[in-house]
Design an enzyme around this catalytic site. Sequence first.
Site, PDB file in Angstrom:
ATOM      1  N   HIS A 287      36.602  -7.012  24.555  1.00 63.53           N
ATOM      2  CA  HIS A 287      37.686  -7.623  25.617  1.00 63.53           C
ATOM      3  C   HIS A 287      38.833  -6.833  25.509  1.00 63.53           C
ATOM      4  CE1 HIS A 287      39.355 -10.567  28.348  1.00 63.53           C
ATOM      5  NE2 HIS A 287      40.321 -10.533  27.398  1.00 63.53           N
ATOM      6  N   GLU A 288      39.481  -6.766  24.051  1.00 67.72           N
ATOM      7  CA  GLU A 288      40.794  -6.166  23.937  1.00 67.72           C
ATOM      8  C   GLU A 288      40.565  -4.744  24.184  1.00 67.72           C
ATOM      9  OE1 GLU A 288      43.300  -7.912  23.666  1.00 67.72           O
ATOM     10  OE2 GLU A 288      42.523  -9.879  23.413  1.00 67.72           O
TER      11      GLU A 288
ATOM     12  N   HIS B  95      72.621  -9.972  13.875  1.00 64.34           N
ATOM     13  CA  HIS B  95      71.781 -10.740  12.537  1.00 64.34           C
ATOM     14  C   HIS B  95      71.279 -10.108  11.577  1.00 64.34           C
ATOM     15  CE1 HIS B  95      71.578 -14.233  15.484  1.00 64.34           C
ATOM     16  NE2 HIS B  95      71.410 -13.366  16.638  1.00 64.34           N
TER      17      HIS B  95
END
Length: 672
Positions: free
Chosen positions: A441-442, A357
């Site tokens: 949170h991350e 590709h």
Amino acid sequence: MQKGDFPWDEKDFRYLAVAAAGAGSTLLYLYFRDNGREISWKDFVHRYLGRGMVDRLEVVNKQYVRVILMPGADAEGSYVWFNIGSVDTFERNLETAHLELGMETSRRPAVVYSSESDGSFLMSMIPTLLLIGFLLFTLRRGPMGAGPRGGRGGPFGMSESTAKMMKDNIEVKFKDVAGCEEAKLEILEFVNFLKNPQQYQDLGAKIPKGAVLSGPPGTGKTLLAKATAGEADVPFITVNGSEFLEMFVGVGPARVRDMFAMARKNAPCILFIDEIDAVGRKRGGGNFGGQSEQENTLNQLLVEMDGFNTATNVVVLAGTNRPDVLDPALMRPGRFDRQIYIGPPDIKGRASIFRVHLRPIKLDPNVDKDTLARKMAAATPGFTGADIANVCNEAALIAARHLHPHVGHKDFEQAIDRVIGGLEKKTQVLQPMEKKTVAYHEAGHAVTGWFLQHADPLLKVSIIPRGKGLGYAQYLPREQYLYSREQLFDRMCMMLGGRVAESVFFGRVTTGAQDDLKKVTQSAYAQVVQFGMSEKVGQVSFELPRQGEMVLEKPYSEATAELIDDEVRALVERAYARTLQLVQEKKDLVELVGKRLLEKEVLDKADMLELLGPRPFEEKSTYEEFVEGTGSLDEDTSLPDGLRDWNRERSGGKPDDDDEAAADARDKQQAG
């Protein structure tokens, strides 16, 4: 416009010309005939009847009277006419006029009655005739009418197959298909048989009649079939399974018969049925009486495939991503003898697909195409061929959007983020507290995974909203097929890291961990129900229902169901307790990462090394590290002998570019 472009043939034009000539002649006659001159009753009595100029009277259709005059009586026309209300009234008025004029009975004009068409009926029928003609034309030439080969029209044309036949000008070749070398080798055997059947027949070998290409969506099943058509010098007939099913009864079996008749006529050839699960589903599944159109079509397909013998030289290929729903009679030897599975490519396969590709893409001159392909292969675990094609296309679009002269490495990184996380939403407004919650949170995910031995290496963590999520972390899973209990447990702990960080730093939890909890629940149930990793449940395995699938009866008792639920809940609680302990131990590091995320919004692996130091466990992050000890570094150098011989034969006995590269790599490897 060339001959054959217009759907009408010479016979149709002859019929059309005759009909048009007849209708035109009738209309011309009605238009140009002598229509006479209209007069009133008073003029008729005093000007014509009283002067003795009337030869006879014709009552036409009981609507009007045509007055036929004596020869030479009126130079303006051969007759005049007047309307009447009814015949009885006309007769009484005429008798009264005769008495007033004193006309003798012998001198009175004769009265005759007639009926004739004035063309109004034909004119009123023209719209109806045009509508009927249009409907007949649609049935004859429409999608359900004639087949692609220009067969009969009308309702009988619906029985013709919609299969398309290609003989040349197919640009897709085997070199355009990568990541499935073993499948290409299987398909190559069919191509060789069609080109050299005597080579097999001399040894008493019988070539399989057909093969089913199965695998997840996007792995290259249809592309491999097109490449087969491009490589084989035989006709290639292709059809979709859903094209056999119509609203009319009997159309499906008739189209199957017509398709196989076309295949026998053009043998040797390859017949490819895409999405065969549309017509090949298991019989008897809720169809009343077993007489559904789909079952009749399948029965006809089974009969036609049995009709092939070894001398027919017709190979049937089929593609599906749901082989589990196919009827067993369709998969037995003698019909589809081989089942070729095309799964997601490994890291070597992804590198080869990237090379394919990257050919049409205008890359930065300073970027080596082979190096870029290997680096992208290491950064895209789990991607299929369609995903990789999408990444390359997205990279080119991003470069064009930013007016870059070339497509660079940065564009490919953004394309991977776009494919994995979705479209970036920079304009989405987050409240300061929401943004801080997402950051911590991350950070909980990142720090937890960093200090767990079996967790996947972290590549990037971001709090920029993408798709439906408000933040995401990208990991680099190992190229492995077997997972131990410890590895699955560490992954569960890593997924719970965000929920635990919210609880530790804010004393509350939010809905942001819903996707994490869903994955944890699925993993826990799989360990207990499928993998036999619970001592209490034992060494048993039950099939979990698919998403959206209704289960009428569970394969285990209520007592076992309660035991499974208890074991799953205990497993999740152990993972949560371990994650809570780890986050509390590394609380200062979680806070450090969370604050940095609020500042930069995106952190990569270099930032994590700066904040957390080196990871205490060995990890693999490059192409060479992943393939070390698994064979060659390049998939092309491990090309199967059959494909290498095929490439050499096609190039006139000389190695092609891939073979030269393979030979150079082998020489360097042996020298090393």
